[in-house]
Design a protein around this motif. Structure first.
Motif, short mmCIF file in Angstrom:
data_model
loop_
_atom_site.label_atom_id
_atom_site.label_comp_id
_atom_site.label_asym_id
_atom_site.label_seq_id
_atom_site.Cartn_x
_atom_site.Cartn_y
_atom_site.Cartn_z
N PRO A 179 -78.49 30.68 29.22
CA PRO A 179 -76.95 30.53 28.59
C PRO A 179 -76.81 29.67 27.90
O PRO A 179 -75.58 29.58 27.29
CB PRO A 179 -77.04 30.12 30.88
N LYS A 180 -77.69 28.58 27.95
CA LYS A 180 -77.27 27.45 26.98
C LYS A 180 -77.08 28.16 25.63
O LYS A 180 -76.57 27.73 24.99
CB LYS A 180 -78.82 25.88 27.00
N PHE A 181 -77.65 29.46 25.37
CA PHE A 181 -77.52 30.02 23.83
C PHE A 181 -76.34 30.21 23.44
O PHE A 181 -75.58 30.41 22.83
CB PHE A 181 -78.33 31.18 23.78
N LEU A 182 -75.92 31.38 25.02
CA LEU A 182 -74.59 31.74 24.94
C LEU A 182 -73.20 30.66 24.41
O LEU A 182 -72.54 30.84 24.49
CB LEU A 182 -74.32 32.40 26.23
N ASP A 183 -73.11 29.64 25.55
CA ASP A 183 -72.21 28.51 25.05
C ASP A 183 -72.05 28.28 23.69
O ASP A 183 -71.44 27.59 23.62
CB ASP A 183 -72.66 27.73 25.68
N TYR A 184 -72.62 28.39 23.06
CA TYR A 184 -72.30 28.23 21.53
C TYR A 184 -71.51 29.60 21.03
O TYR A 184 -70.25 29.00 20.09
CB TYR A 184 -73.94 28.22 20.60
#
Length: 71
Positions: free
Chosen positions: A26-31
């Motif tokens: 999910p942290k990757f998708l926040d970008y």
């Protein structure tokens, strides 16, 4: 369900080769913003279609060869 979550779920399904959703950090998708996620989805759809087309041609060649061998 939020639109971004919906697109992310579609992307997860498109990434999978088995039909099950693939987990993405999910942290990757926040970008990514919504427009970028739509672009990712469209790119995945185009790639899947290209694979289908290539497989279709390959399978048709195999089928034609098996017809020749049956005669």
């Amino acid at each position: 369900m939020e639109e971004k979550d919906y697109i992310i779920n579609e992307i997860k399904s498109l990434i999978s080769s088995t039909g099950e959703q693939t987990e993405i950090n999910p942290k990757f998708l926040d970008y990514f913003d919504l427009e970028e996620l739509y672009d990712i989805k469209e790119n995945l759809l185009r790639k899947k279609e290209l694979v289908r087309e290539n497989n279709k041609e390959f399978l048709e060649e195999i089928y034609e060869k098996t017809k020749i061998n049956e005669i």
